[in-house]
Design a protein around this motif. Structure first.
Motif, PDB file in Angstrom:
ATOM      1  N   SER A 131       0.838  -1.206   0.000  1.00 17.61           N
ATOM      2  CA  SER A 131       0.000   0.000   0.000  1.00 17.61           C
ATOM      3  C   SER A 131       0.868   1.249   0.000  1.00 17.61           C
ATOM      4  N   GLN A 134       2.245   1.691  -3.401  1.00 15.47           N
ATOM      5  CA  GLN A 134       1.207   2.183  -4.313  1.00 15.47           C
ATOM      6  C   GLN A 134       0.995   3.680  -4.124  1.00 15.47           C
ATOM      7  N   GLU A 135       0.932   4.131  -2.870  1.00 15.50           N
ATOM      8  CA  GLU A 135       0.748   5.561  -2.597  1.00 15.50           C
ATOM      9  C   GLU A 135       1.936   6.379  -3.097  1.00 15.50           C
ATOM     10  N   ASN A 142      -1.893  -2.947  -5.539  1.00 16.92           N
ATOM     11  CA  ASN A 142      -1.495  -3.678  -4.344  1.00 16.92           C
ATOM     12  C   ASN A 142      -2.136  -5.063  -4.374  1.00 16.92           C
TER      13      ASN A 142
END
Length: 394
Positions: A131, A134-135, A142
């Protein structure tokens, strides 16, 4: 090569993002280091960081040993293959005793087996990592997000709490069990206190293991002129300190526990004991003095229990023995065979909720740092919490 591995690497991976916020990282392992550095800056506890480092070592060994796709290209197939490996093949790669990480035969699997709770923890940690990536734009997706979602069955909707009937059976078994030796006597009173404390406060195992006798103290309330017993938490999850109220049941168990270990009811300010004591005595530094266990007991030379694994083992032993005592087919036995220290934390939260307390009070009493766990934070402080709980029990 096993289908578990070859099947995983045959999937088509999405193209990685061309720009991200992780800086000049050369590979996935440097990208993990950025994640760990961000976590350390929050800060999180040393125990949490050590757990994340362990997952990093497992991943690195797995990817290197089997030549699977880079983490930034993992899809659902790679995730499924890794989890299948952890469940089914870890026993093939148990690390021989005494090997250091730089040895060719070393592996990150000391016991040669991972339980479902350990695998669930792996999924949660890797979901957090992916996560974060991904951010940061390091990955577009994810693949661990799906692995963390489970159906909302009737069993898990209520959370993993230990029902009162099951806990009463544990206490009944402890009360009827033979206590022939001094060690049996000490173990009984210590374990009775540990179970009562965990059930009535919702402490985490690591918080209990790191607590000291001197962390039990009195908090005066200037508004009501009353005094409340409390436990200072110096090693909260995520870092920082906290405080939890200790009700009369916990304190009575505490006093009886200390009396069994031949300690005064109230800890001295300079006492050097952990909150959880071992029934074994500590060896004297002077080999000529206090050589017998009886002599060391007379001098209260106790060892302290300092690991969450040891606290977990205390609870599990009592639950397992009670489950055998009540009978394998009993529904309480089925629960006790699965329950753990963290289930007792859920027990506390469930009890507070069922008593009709506001969710914001429950959140504060449980020391939830993530507002999604219960509700948004409020301005309630310790005395607000303990006054409300005291009124409700009254």
């Amino acid at each position: 090569m096993n289908d578990l591995i070859t099947g995983a690497s045959s999937s088509v991976a999405p193209a990685p993002p061309t720009a991200h916020l992780l800086g000049n990282v050369q590979d996935d392992w440097e990208a993990i280091e950025v994640w760990l550095a961000i976590l350390a800056a929050r800060p999180v506890s040393p125990a949490t960081l050590a757990t994340y480092r362990r997952e990093q070592r497992r991943l690195y060994w797995y990817c290197t040993r089997f030549g699977v796709a880079p983490l930034r290209h993992w899809t659902y197939q790679e995730v499924a293959a890794y989890l299948s490996f952890l469940r089914k093949r870890v026993s093939e790669f148990a690390c021989p005793s005494g090997l250091r990480p730089d040895h060719a035969d070393w592996t990150p699997f000391r016991k040669g087996k991972l339980g479902e709770s350990s695998i669930a923890a792996t999924v949660r940690i890797l979901n957090t990592l992916f996560s974060f990536w991904q951010e940061a734009g390091y990955r577009a997706t994810n693949p661990f997000a799906a692995a963390t979602r489970s159906p909302r069955t009737a069993e898990n909707r209520g959370g993993r709490a230990v029902p009162p009937d099951a806990l009463e059976l544990v206490r009944q078994h402890m009360d009827t069990r033979s206590r022939r030796t001094a060690r049996d006597h000490l173990t009984y009173w210590r374990n009775a206190f540990v179970l009562c404390l965990l059930e009535r406060t919702g402490l985490r195992a690591n918080e209990l293991a790191q607590a000291n006798m001197t962390d039990v103290h009195v908090v005066p309330d200037p508004k009501t002129a009353r005094h409340y017993w409390a436990l200072k938490i110096s090693h909260q999850k995520g870092g920082g300190t906290g405080i939890v109220p200790l009700d009369s049941d916990v304190m009575q168990a505490f006093f009886r526990y200390r009396k069994a270990f031949e300690l005064p009811e109230i800890p001295a300010y300079d006492e050097d004991y952990g909150l959880v004591l071992s029934p074994h005595t500590a060896a004297s530094q002077d080999a000529m003095v206090h050589t017998s266990a009886r002599a060391r007991r007379g001098r209260t030379m106790w060892k302290s229990v300092r690991t969450r694994q040891s606290v977990w083992a205390i609870v599990r032993q009592e639950f397992d023995e009670a489950a055998k005592w009540v009978g394998a087919k009993s529904p309480e036995a089925a629960i006790l065979r699965r329950a753990s220290t963290h289930w007792l934390r859920h027990t506390r939260g469930t009890t507070l909720t069922l008593q009709g307390n506001e969710l914001r009070l429950v959140a504060k009493a449980m020391r939830h740092k993530d507002p999604r766990t219960t509700m948004l934070y409020t301005d309630l402080d310790f005395l607000d919490v303990v006054r409300a709980l005291d009124t409700g029990s009254g």
